[in-house]
Design a protein around this motif. Structure first.
Motif, PDB file in Angstrom:
ATOM      1  N   MET A   1       0.835  -1.194   0.000  1.00 48.80           N
ATOM      2  CA  MET A   1       0.000   0.000   0.000  1.00 48.80           C
ATOM      3  C   MET A   1       0.875   1.251   0.000  1.00 48.80           C
ATOM      4  O   MET A   1       1.900   1.306   0.678  1.00 48.80           O
ATOM      5  CB  MET A   1      -0.908   0.013   1.234  1.00 48.80           C
ATOM      6  CG  MET A   1      -1.851   1.208   1.290  1.00 48.80           C
ATOM      7  SD  MET A   1      -3.019   1.109   2.666  1.00 48.80           S
ATOM      8  CE  MET A   1      -1.928   1.276   4.064  1.00 48.80           C
ATOM      9  N   ALA A   2       0.468   2.238  -0.763  1.00 47.65           N
ATOM     10  CA  ALA A   2       1.212   3.495  -0.827  1.00 47.65           C
ATOM     11  C   ALA A   2       1.047   4.271   0.478  1.00 47.65           C
ATOM     12  O   ALA A   2       0.068   4.115   1.213  1.00 47.65           O
ATOM     13  CB  ALA A   2       0.721   4.325  -2.002  1.00 47.65           C
ATOM     14  N   LEU A   3       2.028   5.111   0.756  1.00 42.99           N
ATOM     15  CA  LEU A   3       2.018   5.969   1.939  1.00 42.99           C
ATOM     16  C   LEU A   3       2.317   7.391   1.496  1.00 42.99           C
ATOM     17  O   LEU A   3       3.247   7.625   0.714  1.00 42.99           O
ATOM     18  CB  LEU A   3       3.074   5.493   2.941  1.00 42.99           C
ATOM     19  CG  LEU A   3       3.362   6.413   4.133  1.00 42.99           C
ATOM     20  CD1 LEU A   3       2.157   6.464   5.070  1.00 42.99           C
ATOM     21  CD2 LEU A   3       4.609   5.950   4.879  1.00 42.99           C
ATOM     22  N   ILE A   4       1.541   8.339   1.992  1.00 40.70           N
ATOM     23  CA  ILE A   4       1.772   9.756   1.702  1.00 40.70           C
ATOM     24  C   ILE A   4       1.989  10.497   3.016  1.00 40.70           C
ATOM     25  O   ILE A   4       1.185  10.387   3.945  1.00 40.70           O
ATOM     26  CB  ILE A   4       0.582  10.378   0.946  1.00 40.70           C
ATOM     27  CG1 ILE A   4       0.452   9.748  -0.445  1.00 40.70           C
ATOM     28  CG2 ILE A   4       0.750  11.891   0.836  1.00 40.70           C
ATOM     29  CD1 ILE A   4      -0.800  10.165  -1.188  1.00 40.70           C
TER      30      ILE A   4
ATOM     31  N   LEU B   1       5.706  10.802  -1.350  1.00 41.30           N
ATOM     32  CA  LEU B   1       4.908   9.630  -1.694  1.00 41.30           C
ATOM     33  C   LEU B   1       5.815   8.408  -1.680  1.00 41.30           C
ATOM     34  O   LEU B   1       6.887   8.412  -2.299  1.00 41.30           O
ATOM     35  CB  LEU B   1       4.278   9.802  -3.084  1.00 41.30           C
ATOM     36  CG  LEU B   1       3.616   8.558  -3.705  1.00 41.30           C
ATOM     37  CD1 LEU B   1       2.437   8.082  -2.869  1.00 41.30           C
ATOM     38  CD2 LEU B   1       3.192   8.851  -5.147  1.00 41.30           C
ATOM     39  N   VAL B   2       5.390   7.369  -0.970  1.00 40.52           N
ATOM     40  CA  VAL B   2       6.167   6.137  -0.823  1.00 40.52           C
ATOM     41  C   VAL B   2       5.394   4.981  -1.446  1.00 40.52           C
ATOM     42  O   VAL B   2       4.202   4.798  -1.171  1.00 40.52           O
ATOM     43  CB  VAL B   2       6.439   5.838   0.668  1.00 40.52           C
ATOM     44  CG1 VAL B   2       7.108   4.478   0.832  1.00 40.52           C
ATOM     45  CG2 VAL B   2       7.286   6.940   1.281  1.00 40.52           C
ATOM     46  N   GLU B   3       6.083   4.205  -2.266  1.00 36.64           N
ATOM     47  CA  GLU B   3       5.490   2.998  -2.846  1.00 36.64           C
ATOM     48  C   GLU B   3       6.554   1.910  -2.914  1.00 36.64           C
ATOM     49  O   GLU B   3       7.693   2.167  -3.322  1.00 36.64           O
ATOM     50  CB  GLU B   3       4.945   3.276  -4.254  1.00 36.64           C
ATOM     51  CG  GLU B   3       3.750   4.218  -4.277  1.00 36.64           C
ATOM     52  CD  GLU B   3       3.268   4.515  -5.690  1.00 36.64           C
ATOM     53  OE1 GLU B   3       4.096   4.410  -6.628  1.00 36.64           O
ATOM     54  OE2 GLU B   3       2.079   4.847  -5.854  1.00 36.64           O
ATOM     55  N   GLY B   4       6.203   0.701  -2.496  1.00 35.46           N
ATOM     56  CA  GLY B   4       7.124  -0.425  -2.590  1.00 35.46           C
ATOM     57  C   GLY B   4       8.400  -0.256  -1.799  1.00 35.46           C
ATOM     58  O   GLY B   4       9.456  -0.768  -2.201  1.00 35.46           O
TER      59      GLY B   4
ATOM     60  N   GLU C   1      -3.465  12.748  -5.190  1.00 37.41           N
ATOM     61  CA  GLU C   1      -4.451  11.766  -4.746  1.00 37.41           C
ATOM     62  C   GLU C   1      -4.028  10.387  -5.249  1.00 37.41           C
ATOM     63  O   GLU C   1      -3.800  10.196  -6.441  1.00 37.41           O
ATOM     64  CB  GLU C   1      -5.838  12.122  -5.282  1.00 37.41           C
ATOM     65  CG  GLU C   1      -6.440  13.370  -4.650  1.00 37.41           C
ATOM     66  CD  GLU C   1      -6.684  13.207  -3.157  1.00 37.41           C
ATOM     67  OE1 GLU C   1      -6.990  12.068  -2.724  1.00 37.41           O
ATOM     68  OE2 GLU C   1      -6.549  14.199  -2.425  1.00 37.41           O
ATOM     69  N   VAL C   2      -3.886   9.448  -4.325  1.00 34.41           N
ATOM     70  CA  VAL C   2      -3.520   8.075  -4.670  1.00 34.41           C
ATOM     71  C   VAL C   2      -4.535   7.157  -4.008  1.00 34.41           C
ATOM     72  O   VAL C   2      -4.656   7.133  -2.776  1.00 34.41           O
ATOM     73  CB  VAL C   2      -2.094   7.730  -4.195  1.00 34.41           C
ATOM     74  CG1 VAL C   2      -1.766   6.279  -4.518  1.00 34.41           C
ATOM     75  CG2 VAL C   2      -1.072   8.670  -4.829  1.00 34.41           C
TER      76      VAL C   2
END
Length: 439
Positions: free
Chosen positions: A1-4, A24-27, A40-41
């Protein structure tokens, strides 16, 4: 899950700064960072930083988690007059009294301390001579419970005889072969110091390390004992002796480097190994001050650690500057550019160990982030971030409000997630009592 993470002062020690921005953090990596409102994610977890300062996490390039339970230990006959006597009267007694249970509790409390200091990755150097096999697994389990990254090693030495020496080499090999995890757990071949290592032992350790591709983690010229022993027994200085065995290689950590000659500094400038400065420990042990300014000027690779003397890398950086001022009598030494080189080299060491770039708030870099509970009393920008961190730590008591490691939130609003800190500390007190009883 992405984190903002949004509504943050976004800054790193490579020159990026946004007065109000987002990450924005992903993976497990940074996907985007910049000014203004976050995108917006769908399904992303969001953290409102409320205007707090967000930076990358710090790296501790030399820790001793096993020392954590020494705080307050009664030592009625502790009266050292040299560095070796400090080892004999405290640390060599303590490490021999450790069992695997004490190793675990020392490590989990130490890992909590690092997390609460904004340190997201550490290089640990361990010793427990009566509990060698499996000791690195206990440290890994403890560190994983807290959620940090760690590079681990066991200290090989001759001070306990051949059986302990061979077990130490075997523990390094076992961990390297069975328990390294890309991006989270890495390994070195641990060595104590030249003055407790015979030629035979160094040959054995070097051969073993070569089989699994390990660099070395070794104390270098911390006290006068090290160079005097090398000169008396081997006819060379300490760094020169290690170089004869091919130890000054890429990724090798040379801890302290206080009592070094000009010729040794020239040698280290030609080799890819790194010297790790630990100023507060050096002051506490009265062993002198490393020639950090001279090392940097000569092109020696220099990082910074704590040597088990706490977990606070920001505080260690400030003390590094103050000690250099005091030792040289020059208040202009170890300026911002020099201190930044130490921090940035720590990030480079972490990249070498864990396989992902650290320290920059740019896409693809490790999502190891700290939101500091800090509202600056003076203007903050890219050029003075380091000063705010250094002096905020002594004026406002700089503390993390949130910590993210590899994209996972490990501390939020000052509370460690997934861990009952009260229970951890109570268990550690019990373990410390048992440990002290064995001294």
């Amino acid at each position: 899950m992405a984190l903002i993470i949004e509504r943050a002062r976004v800054a790193d020690l490579f020159g990026q700064y946004h007065e109000m921005g987002h990450v924005l953090v992903e993976g497990g990596r940074i996907a985007a960072a910049g000014p203004g409102q976050a995108p917006e994610v769908a399904g992303a977890e969001r953290i409102d930083a409320g205007g707090r300062l967000l930076t990358p996490g710090f790296i501790n390039a030399h820790a001793h988690l096993y020392s954590t339970l020494a705080r307050g230990v009664p030592l009625p006959r502790f009266s050292p007059h040299s560095f070796r006597e400090i080892l004999e009267q405290l640390w060599w007694k303590l490490d021999r009294a450790l069992d695997l249970d004490a190793v675990y509790h020392s490590a989990v409390v130490g890992a909590v301390g690092h997390l609460r200091s904004g340190v997201t990755a550490l290089f640990d150097h361990h010793a427990s001579p009566t509990a060698i096999m499996g000791s690195l697994s206990q440290i890994k389990r403890a560190v994983a419970t807290v959620g940090l990254r760690a590079d681990l090693c066991y200290e090989v030495t001759d001070r306990g005889g051949r059986a302990e020496r061979d077990a130490g080499i075997a523990e390094n090999m076992r961990f390297a072969r069975e328990e390294r995890e890309e991006g989270h757990f890495a390994a070195h071949m641990g060595l104590h110091a030249s003055f407790t290592l015979s030629d035979e032992t160094l040959n054995r350790a070097v051969q073993a390390a070569g089989e699994v591709g390990l660099p070395f983690h070794v104390h270098l010229a911390e006290g006068k004992e090290d160079p005097l022993d090398a000169l008396h027994k081997h006819g060379v200085r300490t760094a020169e002796r290690l170089d004869q065995f091919g130890i000054l290689t890429e990724g090798t950590l040379l801890i302290h480097g206080i009592h070094l000659s000009g010729a040794e500094l020239a040698l280290l400038a030609e080799r890819p190994a790194s010297v790790i400065h630990n100023p507060r420990s050096n002051m506490n042990n009265a062993v002198g001050a490393a020639q950090v300014e001279a090392m940097c000027n000569r092109g020696v690779r220099v990082g910074i650690g704590t040597d088990g003397f706490g977990c606070d890398i920001v505080g260690e950086l400030l003390v590094a500057r103050l000690l250099t001022h005091h030792a040289t009598g020059d208040p202009t030494t170890l300026d911002d550019s020099a201190l930044l080189s130490l921090v940035r080299h720590n990030y480079a060491l972490a990249e070498g160990a864990f396989g992902v770039p650290f320290g920059k708030l740019t896409p693809g870099c490790a999502a190891d982030l700290v939101v500091w509970d800090y509202d600056p009393p003076t203007p903050l920008d890219a050029g003075n971030l380091l000063s705010h961190l250094l002096f905020g730590s002594i004026s406002e008591g700089l503390q993390p409000w949130a910590v993210i490691v590899a994209g996972a939130v490990r501390l939020r609003e000052g509370r460690i997630l997934g861990l009952d800190e009260t229970e951890v500390l109570a268990a550690a007190r019990d373990a410390a009592g048992r440990l002290w009883g064995r001294l």
